[in-house]
Every structure is written in C-alpha cells, then in structure tokens.
Design an enzyme around this catalytic site. Structure first.
Site, PDB file in Angstrom:
ATOM      1  N   PRO A   1      -5.245  57.688  94.289  1.00 24.85           N
ATOM      2  CA  PRO A   1      -5.244  58.880  95.152  1.00 24.85           C
ATOM      3  C   PRO A   1      -5.454  58.459  96.613  1.00 24.85           C
ATOM      4  O   PRO A   1      -6.557  58.096  97.009  1.00 24.85           O
ATOM      5  CB  PRO A   1      -6.415  59.710  94.624  1.00 24.85           C
ATOM      6  CG  PRO A   1      -7.289  58.754  93.891  1.00 24.85           C
ATOM      7  CD  PRO A   1      -6.457  57.583  93.462  1.00 24.85           C
TER       8      PRO A   1
ATOM      9  N   ASP B   1      -8.614  54.575  99.073  1.00 28.23           N
ATOM     10  CA  ASP B   1      -8.640  55.059  97.691  1.00 28.23           C
ATOM     11  C   ASP B   1      -9.770  56.080  97.588  1.00 28.23           C
ATOM     12  O   ASP B   1     -10.956  55.727  97.668  1.00 28.23           O
ATOM     13  CB  ASP B   1      -8.882  53.852  96.765  1.00 28.23           C
ATOM     14  CG  ASP B   1      -8.846  54.217  95.290  1.00 28.23           C
ATOM     15  OD1 ASP B   1      -9.049  55.398  94.964  1.00 28.23           O
ATOM     16  OD2 ASP B   1      -8.629  53.294  94.465  1.00 28.23           O
ATOM     17  N   HIS B   2      -9.395  57.321  97.378  1.00 23.24           N
ATOM     18  CA  HIS B   2     -10.397  58.396  97.425  1.00 23.24           C
ATOM     19  C   HIS B   2     -11.343  58.363  96.223  1.00 23.24           C
ATOM     20  O   HIS B   2     -12.349  59.052  96.210  1.00 23.24           O
ATOM     21  CB  HIS B   2      -9.691  59.751  97.531  1.00 23.24           C
ATOM     22  CG  HIS B   2     -10.475  60.779  98.296  1.00 23.24           C
ATOM     23  ND1 HIS B   2     -11.814  60.649  98.577  1.00 23.24           N
ATOM     24  CD2 HIS B   2     -10.096  61.959  98.850  1.00 23.24           C
ATOM     25  CE1 HIS B   2     -12.238  61.693  99.251  1.00 23.24           C
ATOM     26  NE2 HIS B   2     -11.218  62.511  99.441  1.00 23.24           N
ATOM     27  N   ARG B   3     -11.024  57.560  95.215  1.00 17.87           N
ATOM     28  CA  ARG B   3     -11.963  57.422  94.097  1.00 17.87           C
ATOM     29  C   ARG B   3     -13.172  56.593  94.513  1.00 17.87           C
ATOM     30  O   ARG B   3     -14.248  56.709  93.934  1.00 17.87           O
ATOM     31  CB  ARG B   3     -11.277  56.715  92.902  1.00 17.87           C
ATOM     32  CG  ARG B   3     -10.156  57.490  92.284  1.00 17.87           C
ATOM     33  CD  ARG B   3      -9.400  56.628  91.301  1.00 17.87           C
ATOM     34  NE  ARG B   3      -8.846  55.427  91.923  1.00 17.87           N
ATOM     35  CZ  ARG B   3      -8.173  54.490  91.280  1.00 17.87           C
ATOM     36  NH1 ARG B   3      -7.978  54.586  89.982  1.00 17.87           N
ATOM     37  NH2 ARG B   3      -7.697  53.439  91.911  1.00 17.87           N
TER      38      ARG B   3
ATOM     39  N   ILE C   1     -13.817  55.759  98.115  1.00 18.35           N
ATOM     40  CA  ILE C   1     -14.249  56.025  99.495  1.00 18.35           C
ATOM     41  C   ILE C   1     -14.071  57.509  99.781  1.00 18.35           C
ATOM     42  O   ILE C   1     -13.010  58.085  99.495  1.00 18.35           O
ATOM     43  CB  ILE C   1     -13.388  55.191 100.471  1.00 18.35           C
ATOM     44  CG1 ILE C   1     -13.667  53.697 100.249  1.00 18.35           C
ATOM     45  CG2 ILE C   1     -13.639  55.587 101.905  1.00 18.35           C
ATOM     46  CD1 ILE C   1     -12.579  52.790 100.752  1.00 18.35           C
TER      47      ILE C   1
END
Ligand code: CAO
Length: 446
Positions: free
Chosen positions: A242, A418-420, A422
């Site tokens: 993501p 990577d939104h998982r 950060i």
C-alpha cells in the site's frame, strides 16, 4: 604444443550455487573467443559464460540442471593454436596456469531485487492471488515435477500459475518465462470477467488482445530482458504494497553554492560532484533519525527487521531499462567518494556490466530524475525496502522570509512509503528532516 584450457565459473557474487539453464555448445564444436558457452541463472540475473579463447570444446563437465559455483571447472577447451594441429598430435591436458578469471557478461539483471529475498506476491499476505487458478488442459510432465529455473518458478508463483500445467518449449521441456506468460494469457482470455464474485480488487476484467493495426500503422518492438524482468517486480511491488507518496521541497540554495564551490576539487579527483551524493548523505542522516525507514517487513508480515547498516540503491536509467545498483556503507563515505562510486557504478550499469552482488543489500532507494526534469512523481517502492525517495529538478522560487521575498533554489522531493510500516505523520517528519538536512548540509555531520 597442445594447450588445454580449463574453463571455470568466475566470481558470480554472493551465490552458493546457480543453475545451468543452457549449454550452448557441444563437444568437438569450434568456438570463437567471447562466444557464449553456457547460460547460468540465479534468481537475480542471467549470465552468459563466454569462451576465453577460440578453439574446440574438448570436454563438457556440466549439463542443464546442474548447479555451479565460482571456481567450478565447466569445460575443457583446446585452444586454437593447438586445435589447428589436433588432427596430427594427440593432446593431453597439461598443468597450465588457470587463465585469468573469465569475463562474465551480465545479460540481464533484475532492477528492483535486493539481497534479502523479496517476498513474492504469493508470499506477501494479500487478499486474493492475481489469478485464482489457471485453467488449462495441459498435462504435467512425467514425474510430476516441472522443469524450470528458480527465477521462472518465482515468476510463475507471482502470477499464480501452476507450473505443472505449463508446457515447456525449451530444450528437454524446460519451462521459460515466455511459456508462463503464454499460459497466463490463455488462462486470462478463457476466464470470465470476474473469477470469484468477491468484489476484491483483483476481480478485474481481463485484457483482450487487440489488433492495433486495424486503427493505423504500428511497429512492434520486443521489450528488453531487463524491462521484462523488472516489469514483473514493479507490478508485484505496486499491487502488494500500500503506497502513499509524501511531497515536499528542500531549500538547496546553500548546498548548491557549496557543491559548485567544490567542483574544481572533484575535477582534480577526476570526477563530477552532482547533487546526488548530497542527497545520499542527507538520506543516511534521516534513516538514522527514523529507523523504521531503514527496515524490511518479515515475510509473514509480523516483524519489522531494522537494519544497522546504510546501503543506498540508486535507480539508473540505461538503454535496456531501469536498474538499481546499491552503494554500500554510505554512512562511512565522503561526498567525493560517493560521487566517484556513483559515476563508476552507473557507467557499469549502462555498459551492462553489473554483477548480481551490485544489486544486493539495499536499505532505501533514491530515484533521481533531477538531471532530466519534472516537478514530482510517485516512485514505486523497491521491496523489501519500505520507502523510496524520488527527486525532481530544482527550480528557483520566491520565498517569504517575514520581510521580503527572496529567490531560493528548491528541490522537489517525492517520498513513497509502505503504509503498513510507516504512517503519514512519520513520513511527513522524515521528508521535513531530509529537507532540513539539505538546507544546511553541515548538519549531516552532527
Ligand atoms: N536538479 C537540477 N539539476 C540536477 C539535479 C536536480 N535535482 N540532479 C542532477 N542535476 C544535474 C547535474 O548536476 C548534472 O548537471 P551538469 O550536466 O551541469 O553537470 C546533470 O543534471 C546531469 O546529472 P546526471 O544525471 O549525469 O547525474 P546524477 O548524479 O544526477 O544522476 C544517475 C546519476 C545515474 C542517477 C542518473 O544519470 C540517472 O540515471 N537518472 C535516472 C534515474 C531514473 O530513471 N529514475 C526513474 C526510476 S522510476 O522509473
């Protein structure tokens, strides 16, 4: 006197063993100097082993499917001067000194892979596989084990293709990447518009083959091997991570003055100081300040592996496509060292001379389009890294200092993360910190 040369596997990077996927010559065959004899394939690269001399192949010591490593003797060559008289003189191998390490040409190198095996789409937790199941009536090869290299197996896994159903077109029924593609293409065109009815994002209508020439003149050009290989990794990273991209601008007015002031020094060392080494140092400082950016998710997605080293990948544009060699231990190198290394590695990239080890171990990638232009872009994360910095062309901008507008040189930054791993606030802080480092580059030494 006869001269039999042992052909050995040269330095192939940090690999214990790589697969022999093609033997391109036969015993008794005349070969020219530099003619390719074998193709080796690791999960990172395909390499051809050229003949060190012209001559006749006296013995082949490996076959397709064998695994070889550096130093293995793979063939004996009766070198040309000896080959000319071979009909009259029976030749015996002598204790000749081993020839200089053979030159190896990296024909293709995956642009976006790094040392830690990157999780494939099939391995990363995800909602649905790209293709739920490939539908084909083809029969599995005898023995139930598909004949394919690790890279092709990985490629098939990424696409959700069952190799046992793919027919291999290469010698001895070996399955190639193109076979997998053809299989998937067939499966897609046979599949209905939705596969499961779940409404998940991968329930997409299949692309249909279109004859563009019906609409006007066209020319079809094959993609380079690098483009084909990197394309699948880019697609995997794009759909399995993501992404969010944070934009900012760094005031590099002082940094540029310092850079230009030291250009003569760089020239004396035979190199050129571009803004990129400064960015590398600023990124290292930011990675130290925000360790989550210098990390990788474990394959099961349950742990974060924080790295204590600072190896920075640099996207290099070559005629054959994008490659990402890694500059190691950037925290321990000066600006001029980095400038020299950057020039050397990007030249080797453009000459197609990078080795598999040049791609390994990256922590964070910088993709600089500043030498070309543009104001911002959204770079794709180079898994298993968790962030990538895109840099666009600097430009003059009037900035209000509380009393007046002053012309400042601004550098556009585009950080994809990577939104998982950060969150948005950390990304904004990271990018701000980066901009502050570049605004006063002396701070990287603090
Ligand atoms: N703003 C303004 N000028 C810049 C700049 C920036 N952000 N970055 C570089 N420049 C200037 C340099 O100073 C140099 O100027 P001079 O010709 O006057 O000396 C010129 O642009 C060309 O720089 P360069 O490209 O030769 O060197 P570099 O160190 O900036 O970059 C490399 C090296 C290998 C990264 C680059 O050549 C390259 O390949 N870039 C493309 C990367 C890419 O394709 N990314 C996309 C990935 S996503 O598909």
């Amino acid at each position: 006197m006869s001269k039999v040369i042992e052909i050995k596997i040269p330095d192939i990077g940090d690999f214990d063993g790589v697969d022999v996927i093609e033997v391109l010559v036969a015993i008794g065959q005349q070969v020219a100097k530099e003619e390719s004899l074998f193709t080796l394939e690791s999960d990172k690269a395909t390499m051809e082993i050229p003949s060190p001399e012209s001559g006749v192949i006296a013995e082949l010591k490996i076959a397709v499917g064998d695994v070889v490593k550096e130093g293995d003797v793979v063939a004996l060559l009766l070198a040309s001067s000896a080959a000319d008289t071979a009909t009259e003189t029976e030749t015996e191998p002598e204790d000749e000194p081993i020839p200089e390490v053979l030159k190896k040409e990296i024909e293709t190198v995956v642009a976006v892979e790094t040392a830690t095996p990157a999780p494939t789409v099939a391995e990363v937790p995800q909602p649905t596989p790209v293709i739920a199941s490939a539908r084909s009536e083809t029969v599995a090869p005898a023995g139930g084990m598909a004949h394919a290299s690790p890279a092709v197996r990985r490629f098939a896994r990424e696409l959700g293709a069952d190799l046992l159903k793919v027919v291999g077109s290469a010698r001895a029924g070996r399955i190639t990447r193109d076979d997998v593609k053809a299989f998937v293409k067939q499966a897609l065109s046979a599949a209905p518009a939705t596969t499961s009815g779940s409404g998940m994002p991968f329930d997409l209508p299949p692309l249909r083959e279109i004859d563009f020439s019906k609409f006007g003149e066209v020319e079809t050009q094959p993609l380079s091997r690098i483009q084909k290989l990197s394309g699948s990794f880019l697609a995997r990273n794009w759909i399995s991570i993501p992404h969010v991209t944070q934009f900012d601008e760094a005031d590099i007015t002082e940094m540029e003055a310092f850079r230009k002031g030291n250009q003569e020094l760089a020239r004396e060392r035979g190199t050129k100081l571009t803004p990129l080494p400064f960015m590398i140092k600023a990124c290292v400082a930011a990675l130290k300040q925000f360790p989550r950016f210098n990390a990788s998710l474990s394959i099961d997605g349950k742990d974060l592996v924080l790295k204590q080293y600072f190896h920075v990948g640099i996207a290099v544009d070559t005629d054959d496509g994008l490659v990402v060699p890694v500059l190691r231990n950037c925290d321990q190198k000066g600006l001029l060292d980095l400038a020299e290394e950057l020039a050397e590695v990007s030249q080797r990239a453009r000459d197609g001379k990078l080795l598999p080890k040049d791609f390994q171990g990256g922590c964070f990638t910088i993709s600089s389009l500043g030498g070309i232009g543009g104001t911002a872009f959204t770079p794709i994360i180079n898994a298993p890294e968790v962030a990538i910095l895109g840099v666009s062309r600097s430009f003059m901008k009037p900035l209000w200092n509380g009393m007046e507008f002053r012309p400042r040189l601004m550098l556009p930054l585009s950080l994809s993360y990577d939104h998982r791993v950060i969150d948005g606030a950390s990304a904004a802080r990271f990018t701000r910190y980066l901009a502050e480092m570049m605004a006063d580059i002396r701070r990287v030494m603090l």
